[in-house]
Motif scaffolding. Structure first.
Motif, PDB file in Angstrom:
ATOM      1  N   ALA A 169       0.827  -1.205   0.000  1.00  0.00           N
ATOM      2  CA  ALA A 169       0.000   0.000   0.000  1.00  0.00           C
ATOM      3  C   ALA A 169       0.864   1.259   0.000  1.00  0.00           C
ATOM      4  O   ALA A 169       0.471   2.300  -0.538  1.00  0.00           O
ATOM      5  N   ASP A 170       2.034   1.183   0.598  1.00  0.00           N
ATOM      6  CA  ASP A 170       2.990   2.291   0.593  1.00  0.00           C
ATOM      7  C   ASP A 170       3.922   2.194  -0.615  1.00  0.00           C
ATOM      8  O   ASP A 170       4.115   3.168  -1.349  1.00  0.00           O
ATOM      9  N   LEU A 171       4.482   1.027  -0.805  1.00  0.00           N
ATOM     10  CA  LEU A 171       5.492   0.817  -1.859  1.00  0.00           C
ATOM     11  C   LEU A 171       4.999   1.254  -3.224  1.00  0.00           C
ATOM     12  O   LEU A 171       5.754   1.883  -3.985  1.00  0.00           O
ATOM     13  N   ASN A 172       3.754   0.934  -3.560  1.00  0.00           N
ATOM     14  CA  ASN A 172       3.264   1.229  -4.910  1.00  0.00           C
ATOM     15  C   ASN A 172       3.235   2.719  -5.231  1.00  0.00           C
ATOM     16  O   ASN A 172       3.190   3.103  -6.399  1.00  0.00           O
ATOM     17  N   HIS A 173       3.264   3.571  -4.212  1.00  0.00           N
ATOM     18  CA  HIS A 173       3.284   5.020  -4.424  1.00  0.00           C
ATOM     19  C   HIS A 173       4.664   5.548  -4.814  1.00  0.00           C
ATOM     20  O   HIS A 173       4.763   6.647  -5.383  1.00  0.00           O
ATOM     21  N   ILE A 174       5.701   4.845  -4.462  1.00  0.00           N
ATOM     22  CA  ILE A 174       7.039   5.437  -4.443  1.00  0.00           C
ATOM     23  C   ILE A 174       7.537   5.931  -5.805  1.00  0.00           C
ATOM     24  O   ILE A 174       8.019   7.068  -5.902  1.00  0.00           O
ATOM     25  N   PRO A 175       7.470   5.139  -6.884  1.00  0.00           N
ATOM     26  CA  PRO A 175       8.108   5.603  -8.118  1.00  0.00           C
ATOM     27  C   PRO A 175       7.599   6.942  -8.642  1.00  0.00           C
ATOM     28  O   PRO A 175       8.401   7.814  -9.014  1.00  0.00           O
ATOM     29  N   PHE A 176       6.282   7.142  -8.677  1.00  0.00           N
ATOM     30  CA  PHE A 176       5.781   8.431  -9.152  1.00  0.00           C
ATOM     31  C   PHE A 176       6.162   9.559  -8.205  1.00  0.00           C
ATOM     32  O   PHE A 176       6.422  10.685  -8.629  1.00  0.00           O
ATOM     33  N   LEU A 177       6.206   9.269  -6.897  1.00  0.00           N
ATOM     34  CA  LEU A 177       6.600  10.304  -5.944  1.00  0.00           C
ATOM     35  C   LEU A 177       8.072  10.677  -6.074  1.00  0.00           C
ATOM     36  O   LEU A 177       8.440  11.831  -5.838  1.00  0.00           O
ATOM     37  N   VAL A 178       8.917   9.723  -6.441  1.00  0.00           N
ATOM     38  CA  VAL A 178      10.336  10.041  -6.659  1.00  0.00           C
ATOM     39  C   VAL A 178      10.467  11.190  -7.648  1.00  0.00           C
ATOM     40  O   VAL A 178      11.234  12.146  -7.425  1.00  0.00           O
ATOM     41  N   TYR A 179       9.717  11.128  -8.734  1.00  0.00           N
ATOM     42  CA  TYR A 179       9.772  12.186  -9.738  1.00  0.00           C
ATOM     43  C   TYR A 179       8.984  13.427  -9.306  1.00  0.00           C
ATOM     44  O   TYR A 179       9.438  14.563  -9.485  1.00  0.00           O
ATOM     45  N   PHE A 180       7.824  13.207  -8.732  1.00  0.00           N
ATOM     46  CA  PHE A 180       6.985  14.328  -8.309  1.00  0.00           C
ATOM     47  C   PHE A 180       7.710  15.228  -7.321  1.00  0.00           C
ATOM     48  O   PHE A 180       7.563  16.462  -7.370  1.00  0.00           O
ATOM     49  N   MET A 181       8.488  14.634  -6.422  1.00  0.00           N
ATOM     50  CA  MET A 181       9.176  15.414  -5.403  1.00  0.00           C
ATOM     51  C   MET A 181      10.282  16.297  -5.970  1.00  0.00           C
ATOM     52  O   MET A 181      10.846  17.127  -5.252  1.00  0.00           O
ATOM     53  N   LYS A 182      10.581  16.149  -7.243  1.00  0.00           N
ATOM     54  CA  LYS A 182      11.561  17.008  -7.904  1.00  0.00           C
ATOM     55  C   LYS A 182      10.882  18.169  -8.636  1.00  0.00           C
ATOM     56  O   LYS A 182      11.554  18.967  -9.292  1.00  0.00           O
ATOM     57  N   THR A 183       9.557  18.252  -8.542  1.00  0.00           N
ATOM     58  CA  THR A 183       8.817  19.310  -9.223  1.00  0.00           C
ATOM     59  C   THR A 183       8.420  20.407  -8.241  1.00  0.00           C
ATOM     60  O   THR A 183       8.453  20.209  -7.020  1.00  0.00           O
ATOM     61  N   PRO A 184       8.002  21.568  -8.761  1.00  0.00           N
ATOM     62  CA  PRO A 184       7.543  22.648  -7.869  1.00  0.00           C
ATOM     63  C   PRO A 184       6.309  22.270  -7.058  1.00  0.00           C
ATOM     64  O   PRO A 184       6.008  22.925  -6.056  1.00  0.00           O
ATOM     65  N   ASN A 185       5.604  21.240  -7.462  1.00  0.00           N
ATOM     66  CA  ASN A 185       4.389  20.836  -6.764  1.00  0.00           C
ATOM     67  C   ASN A 185       4.640  19.910  -5.583  1.00  0.00           C
ATOM     68  O   ASN A 185       3.691  19.446  -4.942  1.00  0.00           O
ATOM     69  N   ALA A 186       5.907  19.673  -5.275  1.00  0.00           N
ATOM     70  CA  ALA A 186       6.252  18.805  -4.148  1.00  0.00           C
ATOM     71  C   ALA A 186       5.700  19.317  -2.827  1.00  0.00           C
ATOM     72  O   ALA A 186       5.552  18.550  -1.867  1.00  0.00           O
ATOM     73  N   THR A 187       5.359  20.603  -2.774  1.00  0.00           N
ATOM     74  CA  THR A 187       4.790  21.155  -1.539  1.00  0.00           C
ATOM     75  C   THR A 187       3.454  20.501  -1.178  1.00  0.00           C
ATOM     76  O   THR A 187       3.025  20.584  -0.026  1.00  0.00           O
ATOM     77  N   ALA A 188       2.817  19.867  -2.154  1.00  0.00           N
ATOM     78  CA  ALA A 188       1.588  19.134  -1.832  1.00  0.00           C
ATOM     79  C   ALA A 188       1.863  18.033  -0.819  1.00  0.00           C
ATOM     80  O   ALA A 188       0.992  17.671  -0.026  1.00  0.00           O
ATOM     81  N   ILE A 189       3.075  17.509  -0.844  1.00  0.00           N
ATOM     82  CA  ILE A 189       3.508  16.502   0.128  1.00  0.00           C
ATOM     83  C   ILE A 189       4.083  17.161   1.376  1.00  0.00           C
ATOM     84  O   ILE A 189       3.672  16.871   2.506  1.00  0.00           O
TER      85      ILE A 189
END
Length: 226
Positions: A169-189
């Motif tokens: 349930a956690d693991l499946n999120h990781i790959p897209f978040l790896v890239y997302f966290m490099k974008t300006p929208n990472a503040t959503a996290i």
């Protein structure tokens, strides 16, 4: 006789290939990554189509077992190798397992769509000389933040989405978040304390660090994976 080697056909920078690799690393399983020349369209013709008829990456082989769809592959690995490495489905308890499966469905049906769209605009478009469509980003970010508000509430009461332990349930999120966290929208996290703490835990796991090392943005191609 040597045991058959697990083969993952794909590319390490692909989010869905990375999802399977994360599971393999968490389970401590040996595997062979068989590179697919996505740039030349090798995934859209034979012999690859005999492994994944939809022409997406990854495809998976384990002896006589041939699978595609990254989440299904991970379920297979977690069940077959339940007693190895991290218990990713909590299968010993029907109740706990059902909760894990519920949040796996949330990832697939509520989280994946908007984060895919945002990553595509922020990361893929510029690779092809296209400007990000800010209207699409705004619309999809609103959807994602609604999901993350639910995650924030869940994670204020539970260390991980599926319960007290790290699971698929956690693991499946990781790959897209790896890239997302490099974008300006990472503040959503980062603006959501419990979601951010959860991300910090799952992103610093040994398996995550090992797999992330192969995820290079300059070749990312989200359109050819599933």
């Amino acid at each position: 006789m040597a045991k058959p080697i697990i083969k993952v056909h794909g590319i390490s920078l692909s989010t869905c290939t990375a999802r399977v690799l994360l599971c393999l690393h968490e389970k401590g399983l040996q595997y062979q990554l068989v590179p697919i020349d996505v740039a030349s369209g090798a995934h859209k013709r034979q012999p690859y189509l005999s492994l994944n008829p939809f022409g997406l990456v990854p495809a998976f082989e384990d002896g006589n077992v041939s699978l595609f769809e990254s989440r299904a592959i991970n379920r297979y690995l977690a069940r077959k190798h339940e007693d190895k490495g991290t218990d990713l489905l909590l299968s010993k308890s029907s109740t706990e397992s059902a909760i894990v499966e519920t949040w796996m469905e949330v990832e697939a049906h509520h989280f994946n769509g908007p984060i895919f769209a945002i990553n595509h605009q922020r990361i893929i478009n510029p690779l092809y000389g296209l400007d990000p469509d800010e209207e699409i980003i705004k619309s999809e970010l609103e959807k994602l933040e609604n999901v993350l508000d639910i995650y924030e509430e869940r994670l204020s009461k539970s260390e991980y989405l599926g319960g007290k332990s790290y699971t698929l349930a956690d693991l499946n999120h990781i790959p897209f978040l790896v890239y997302f966290m490099k974008t300006p929208n990472a503040t959503a996290i980062t603006s959501r304390p419990h979601v951010n703490a959860w991300w910090n835990k799952i992103s610093t796991r040994k398996a995550t660090i090992e797999v992330e090392a192969g995820m290079k943005l300059h070749l990312a191609n989200f359109d050819n994976e599933k």
